[in-house]
Motif scaffolding. Sequence first.
Motif, PDB file in Angstrom:
ATOM      1  N   ASP A   1     -22.013 -23.404  -9.355  1.00 16.20           N
ATOM      2  CA  ASP A   1     -21.851 -22.208  -9.018  1.00 16.20           C
ATOM      3  C   ASP A   1     -22.850 -21.571  -8.528  1.00 16.20           C
ATOM      4  O   ASP A   1     -22.820 -20.646  -7.620  1.00 16.20           O
ATOM      5  CB  ASP A   1     -21.162 -21.441 -10.545  1.00 16.20           C
ATOM      6  CG  ASP A   1     -19.948 -21.997 -10.877  1.00 16.20           C
ATOM      7  OD1 ASP A   1     -19.115 -22.281 -10.107  1.00 16.20           O
ATOM      8  OD2 ASP A   1     -19.603 -21.548 -12.009  1.00 16.20           O
ATOM      9  N   SER A   2     -24.186 -21.619  -9.398  1.00 10.59           N
ATOM     10  CA  SER A   2     -25.232 -21.048  -8.706  1.00 10.59           C
ATOM     11  C   SER A   2     -25.760 -21.577  -7.132  1.00 10.59           C
ATOM     12  O   SER A   2     -26.052 -20.766  -6.395  1.00 10.59           O
ATOM     13  CB  SER A   2     -26.490 -21.118  -9.580  1.00 10.59           C
ATOM     14  OG  SER A   2     -26.478 -20.393 -10.519  1.00 10.59           O
ATOM     15  N   TYR A   3     -25.390 -22.988  -7.285  1.00 10.24           N
ATOM     16  CA  TYR A   3     -25.763 -23.156  -5.859  1.00 10.24           C
ATOM     17  C   TYR A   3     -24.835 -22.811  -4.615  1.00 10.24           C
ATOM     18  O   TYR A   3     -25.221 -22.509  -3.569  1.00 10.24           O
ATOM     19  CB  TYR A   3     -25.676 -25.027  -5.789  1.00 10.24           C
ATOM     20  CG  TYR A   3     -26.853 -25.727  -6.265  1.00 10.24           C
ATOM     21  CD1 TYR A   3     -27.789 -25.209  -6.449  1.00 10.24           C
ATOM     22  CD2 TYR A   3     -26.638 -26.966  -6.455  1.00 10.24           C
ATOM     23  CE1 TYR A   3     -29.035 -25.880  -7.024  1.00 10.24           C
ATOM     24  CE2 TYR A   3     -27.618 -27.709  -7.086  1.00 10.24           C
ATOM     25  CZ  TYR A   3     -28.784 -27.363  -7.331  1.00 10.24           C
ATOM     26  OH  TYR A   3     -29.917 -28.006  -7.796  1.00 10.24           O
ATOM     27  N   GLU A   4     -23.575 -22.673  -5.043  1.00  7.42           N
ATOM     28  CA  GLU A   4     -22.666 -22.021  -3.936  1.00  7.42           C
ATOM     29  C   GLU A   4     -22.871 -20.588  -3.667  1.00  7.42           C
ATOM     30  O   GLU A   4     -23.092 -20.134  -2.697  1.00  7.42           O
ATOM     31  CB  GLU A   4     -21.263 -22.138  -4.784  1.00  7.42           C
ATOM     32  CG  GLU A   4     -20.261 -21.595  -3.860  1.00  7.42           C
ATOM     33  CD  GLU A   4     -18.722 -21.973  -4.318  1.00  7.42           C
ATOM     34  OE1 GLU A   4     -18.551 -21.201  -5.215  1.00  7.42           O
ATOM     35  OE2 GLU A   4     -18.013 -22.616  -3.663  1.00  7.42           O
ATOM     36  N   ALA A   5     -23.371 -20.071  -5.047  1.00  7.84           N
ATOM     37  CA  ALA A   5     -23.559 -18.134  -4.769  1.00  7.84           C
ATOM     38  C   ALA A   5     -25.021 -18.418  -3.672  1.00  7.84           C
ATOM     39  O   ALA A   5     -25.046 -17.378  -2.681  1.00  7.84           O
ATOM     40  CB  ALA A   5     -24.358 -17.645  -5.941  1.00  7.84           C
ATOM     41  N   LEU A   6     -26.097 -19.195  -4.016  1.00  6.74           N
ATOM     42  CA  LEU A   6     -27.033 -19.151  -3.030  1.00  6.74           C
ATOM     43  C   LEU A   6     -26.760 -19.614  -1.687  1.00  6.74           C
ATOM     44  O   LEU A   6     -27.340 -19.103  -0.664  1.00  6.74           O
ATOM     45  CB  LEU A   6     -28.273 -20.043  -3.644  1.00  6.74           C
ATOM     46  CG  LEU A   6     -29.059 -19.701  -5.158  1.00  6.74           C
ATOM     47  CD1 LEU A   6     -29.461 -20.803  -5.690  1.00  6.74           C
ATOM     48  CD2 LEU A   6     -29.826 -18.528  -4.794  1.00  6.74           C
ATOM     49  N   GLY A   7     -25.919 -20.535  -1.552  1.00  6.63           N
ATOM     50  CA  GLY A   7     -25.522 -21.074  -0.194  1.00  6.63           C
ATOM     51  C   GLY A   7     -24.746 -19.890   0.597  1.00  6.63           C
ATOM     52  O   GLY A   7     -24.962 -19.547   1.706  1.00  6.63           O
ATOM     53  N   PHE A   8     -23.827 -19.331  -0.155  1.00 11.42           N
ATOM     54  CA  PHE A   8     -23.285 -18.304   0.689  1.00 11.42           C
ATOM     55  C   PHE A   8     -23.902 -16.950   0.918  1.00 11.42           C
ATOM     56  O   PHE A   8     -23.779 -16.284   1.916  1.00 11.42           O
ATOM     57  CB  PHE A   8     -22.083 -17.855  -0.242  1.00 11.42           C
ATOM     58  CG  PHE A   8     -20.985 -18.737  -0.444  1.00 11.42           C
ATOM     59  CD1 PHE A   8     -20.539 -19.714   0.243  1.00 11.42           C
ATOM     60  CD2 PHE A   8     -19.793 -18.483  -1.249  1.00 11.42           C
ATOM     61  CE1 PHE A   8     -19.527 -20.595   0.412  1.00 11.42           C
ATOM     62  CE2 PHE A   8     -18.796 -19.235  -1.643  1.00 11.42           C
ATOM     63  CZ  PHE A   8     -18.477 -20.453  -0.681  1.00 11.42           C
ATOM     64  N   ALA A   9     -25.249 -16.927   0.367  1.00  8.58           N
ATOM     65  CA  ALA A   9     -26.124 -15.650   0.402  1.00  8.58           C
ATOM     66  C   ALA A   9     -27.110 -16.172   1.666  1.00  8.58           C
ATOM     67  O   ALA A   9     -27.961 -15.185   2.127  1.00  8.58           O
ATOM     68  CB  ALA A   9     -26.754 -15.516  -0.779  1.00  8.58           C
TER      69      ALA A   9
END
Length: 647
Positions: A487-495
């Motif tokens: 979830d955190s990797y995804e959040a960082l990736g989308f940002a």
Amino acid sequence: MKRVWKTGAMALALVSGGNAQAQLTDAERSAVLARLPADDGSDMADATRGKMAEIPGGVIRTSDGRTVWDASAFDFLKAETAPATVHPSLWRHARLNHIHGLFEIVPGKVWQLRGYDISVMTIISGRTGWIVIDPLLTEEAAAAAMQLAQAKIGKRPISAVLFSHSHADHFGGVGGIITADEVKKRKVPIVAPHGFAEEAVSENVLAGNAMTRRSAYMFGTALAPGAEGRVDNGLGTGLSIGTTGYMAPTMLIGPEGGLKTIDGVRFDFMDAAGTEAPAEFLFYLPDFKVLHTTEVSVKTLHNILTLRGAQVRDALRWSKIIDGALVKWGGEAEIQIASHNWPTWGQARVANYLENQRDAYRYVHDRTLARANAGMTLHEVADGIAEPSAQQAAYGARGYYGTINHNMKATYQRYYGWWDGVPANFNPLPPVAAGKGYVALAGGADKLLEAGRKAQGEGNHRWAAELLNHLVFADPANAAAKAALADSYEALGFAAESGTWRNYYLAGAATLRGTELPRKGSSTQSRSFISAIPTAEFFDALATRFAAERAGNMRARINFILPDTKETLGIMVNGDVEIPRYGTTLPDADATVTLNRKDFDGIVIGETDFPTLMKSGAMKIEGDSGLFLRWLMLHPPFDPAFAVVTP
């Protein structure tokens, strides 16, 4: 249930259920857009200017129906407004890279084929035929692109080929536009910078397995194209999937550069070795007032150290080379083209673009040294650094491929090495041991997971990722920990504004959620590429696979004789180390192996193996064949799919 997560200055809303999906909030989208440079539409005008034709749908297939390139998979980029899962600046850049076709740069004289690989192929009308610069990564993509060009500008022979630098996406497709026999028969010049042959075939030989594995994350090869997956790689939409070949240069441009005439066209070369590639040049076409900046200046900040791994590059020299081009040609060049992205038109705009590029690399270099000399460590030099004015003023130097953050860390590494000078970090625990220590310190896995989720809820994904990564390495079977870290990797990736940062984060998230990244990247190395690798480097690479822990203090002397290339090599095994000695045979050899280099190449590309060659008589062993076979068994292949985001 919806929770708002913040990532630095960017807020993300995470929708619970299934695969968590992070999204930019409306307020944060507005804040991001407000700090980006003004978009006057000039980039879109440049990227579409002179378009003559395109491959229908942007799809390239082989004769047997295999897809080599599919631009249509990225047609979602036709929407002007970025979705909530993509940084608006990256979306803008990806839309420009997605424009594909044949483009006229100088009427009747210079054309480009863009959007059919990560790189760009340039065609110049010479006195007797077409001069081709950078024939893409794969032969299939190059052949299709050239076919499109010839259908519109006419069929003429290839009169020269220029490899601008030593990376495969700028020479690998040469076999798709001309054969080696034709080059030899017609004496077609293959022009390259000095040092090209050595660097082109050897850069990834010794470290290739790990580089290839990390490239799968960097380029997001397992990510499906889409607003929640792969969007762009910064230099281009993606990598073609085909055959990478090689042809040896017949004309080298030395460090002095200078004016050369190739098939009636004047080229003014400038050496750029040691910047983006170990062997590279820029050139100016004075008759057309076109400056080709190769990959030294493209429409993004490049990498001082790529995420896949490489030798650290020199940001100071990089900046000085761009400044040298600005001084020499900035006052007269009316068009700037490159090996990636789209052109720039207008003398003043070209000069301004070069200034911003120059300043961005100088900023990386000087701010890193200033902060390091003030006592900041590797991870401090880039943290919280102000965005350089070159990026605030224009889009052309923004971090779609490289970033200020990891480029400053790379520059620190170039000068000071991997260690930050803190004694506690001189010999830190490896990830698994450190992870178990963090779990114990937190009071158990549940407590550390709770702390990670608390950091997520507070919008601190960098801290959440650090905590949860310790938990995953301590207990890789902990499904809840892997899901939370994803979830955190995804959040960082989308940002992420950087396409490669996005890819790496999202590929990491995909791995944690059970998606296996494929071993193979964009292409398959052809026999022509493999045969160009020096024999000495092949055996140096083989020595890195020597299983010393299983050798049992082995002592051996083995000679290799390659009759077809008239090469010899002796290998000394001294317990836990293997020493290849090229160009000689050892007088006290235990075994002597005779086989042709072409058969050795066949082993490398998987066409044959040692037992098959021995059985057929194509390989002969004199002396202790048992010892040779025991030695051979001590060279197991590397695992091409080793774990990256888990232990």
